[in-house]
Design an enzyme around this catalytic site. Structure first.
Site, PDB file in Angstrom:
ATOM      1  NE  ARG A 228      -4.227  -1.569   0.135  1.00  0.00           N
ATOM      2  CZ  ARG A 228      -4.393  -2.605  -0.696  1.00  0.00           C
ATOM      3  NH1 ARG A 228      -3.481  -2.885  -1.626  1.00  0.00           N
ATOM      4  NH2 ARG A 228      -5.478  -3.352  -0.637  1.00  0.00           N
ATOM      5  CG  HIS A 276      -3.228  -0.696  -6.701  1.00  0.00           C
ATOM      6  ND1 HIS A 276      -3.630  -0.040  -5.554  1.00  0.00           N
ATOM      7  CD2 HIS A 276      -3.293  -2.028  -6.388  1.00  0.00           C
ATOM      8  CE1 HIS A 276      -3.925  -0.925  -4.609  1.00  0.00           C
ATOM      9  NE2 HIS A 276      -3.727  -2.139  -5.099  1.00  0.00           N
TER      10      HIS A 276
END
Ligand SMILES: NC(=O)c1ccc[n+]([C@@H]2O[C@H](COP(=O)([O-])OP(=O)(O)OC[C@H]3O[C@@H](n4cnc5c(N)ncnc54)[C@H](O)[C@@H]3O)[C@@H](O)[C@H]2O)c1
Ligand SMILES: O=C(O)[C@H](O)CO
Length: 313
Positions: A228, A276
């Site tokens: 993250r 991502h």
């Protein structure tokens, strides 16, 4: 048995059909605003609060991804979103392990074979063989040794790299040196040349990749962030790159996504990035996993993949 489904971007029709095939005795439907009809299980990503809150008879909620940070932060703001005692499950691997292996191995080999240096030389029109790096100087340290960290460790051991991992408790992965807890973080970092992050986003791990941590890595190290964006202090990464402490970074996740156009990461010559996509949910594997878990739950059997609300992952 009734199953409700909500995902803002997935192909809902596909999911509903495949879930129905995998659980022929169930009634599967897309959740729509205002639907308060009974449901035994909810399969969700970014669920609207009203989809879950106050629901009676719910036996389990499945997050349609590996990380549950977004759901848990919503739960903090709306504590009644998950009815008391209803377990939250997440996807364990379901095809993400292999994707993480592909990502990590390809990037480690890219740096190990100095393709970054050769690309820089190519741009200068320079033909110059460089010294090889030695595997013994290329220790890979994996932050987070769970389902995905374990898979990545296994694949890098297979390529002959010295591999170590760091987690909350010790692991027994073949060929991997295991470090655990904050007291062993320093020893884990010392000598690590490529740091790969696969930690969950929790209050304990936010900002963990900061100046103090980066300073403890070997000189001319590399960072791969696959977990993250909030784990990494981007300003500290940039200064470590500019000081020469770090040689390169490969980032899949960012504190703000999409990465704002004014971010200096875009233009940095030694930062590579992807949007991502390191490991995405593969519908068929995920559906097989969820169907199996629901079947086990219905039989009262033990299952894995339950999120600890206490630990936050
Ligand atoms: N970039 C992507 O496309 C993508 C895809 C899938 C998952 N992810 C991220 O990867 C993360 C890891 O997934 P997973 O399935 O391997 O999770 P996991 O729960 O199986 O593993 C988490 C690991 O982190 C360790 N850990 C947690 N808190 C810690 C702490 N405070 N100190 C030390 N170690 C700690 C645990 O001990 C465990 O080894 C997810 O939470 C998600 O954020 C990213
Ligand atoms: O956690 C996951 O499954 C991926 O990062 C998608 O958010």
């Amino acid at each position: 048995m009734d199953i409700i489904f909500h995902h803002p971007t997935f192909d809902t029709e596909y999911w509903l059909n495949r879930l129905q095939q995998a659980l022929p005795g169930a009634r599967v439907r897309q959740w729509k605003q205002g639907d308060q009809q009974p449901a035994d299980y909810a399969l969700v990503w970014q669920p609207p609060v009203e989809m879950l809150s106050g629901r009676k008879g719910l036996k389990g909620v499945f997050a349609l991804g590996a990380g549950v940070d977004a759901i848990l932060s919503k739960l903090q703001a709306h504590p009644d979103m998950l009815p008391d005692g209803v377990p939250l499950f997440r996807l364990e691997d379901t095809g993400m392990g292999l994707q993480m292996q592909e990502y990590a191995v390809s990037q480690v080999l890219h740096w190990f074979r100095r393709f970054d240096d050769y690309q820089a030389q190519k741009l200068q029109g320079k033909w110059q063989p460089l010294n090889d790096y030695r595997r013994e100087d290329f220790t890979i340290g994996i932050l987070g040794a769970g389902v995905l960290g374990g898979k990545v460790a296994e694949s890098l051991v297979a390529w002959g790299f010295p591999v170590r991992c760091w987690s909350r408790s010790k692991k027994d992965f073949p060929g991997v040196v295991s470090f655990a807890g904050s007291e062993e973080l320093g020893s884990f970092l010392s000598g690590t040349r490529v740091l790969i992050n696969l930690l969950p986003n929790t209050p304990q791990t936010v900002g963990i990749i900061n100046r103090q941590l980066l300073d403890q890595l070997a000189d001319e190290s590399y960072v791969i962030n696959l977990a993250r964006g909030v784990h990494l202090v981007e300003a500290d990464l940039l200064s470590a790159l500019d000081s020469g402490k770090l040689k390169g970074a490969m980032l899949d996740v960012f504190s703000k996504e999409p990465l704002p156009e004014e971010s200096p990461l875009w233009g940095h010559p030694r930062v590579a990035m992807t949007p991502h996509i390191a490991a995405v949910t593969r519908p068929d594997e995920a559906i097989a996993y969820i169907a199996k878990t629901i079947t086990q739950l219905e039989k009262g059997e033990a299952v894995s993949g339950m999120v600890s609300l206490q630990h936050g992952y």
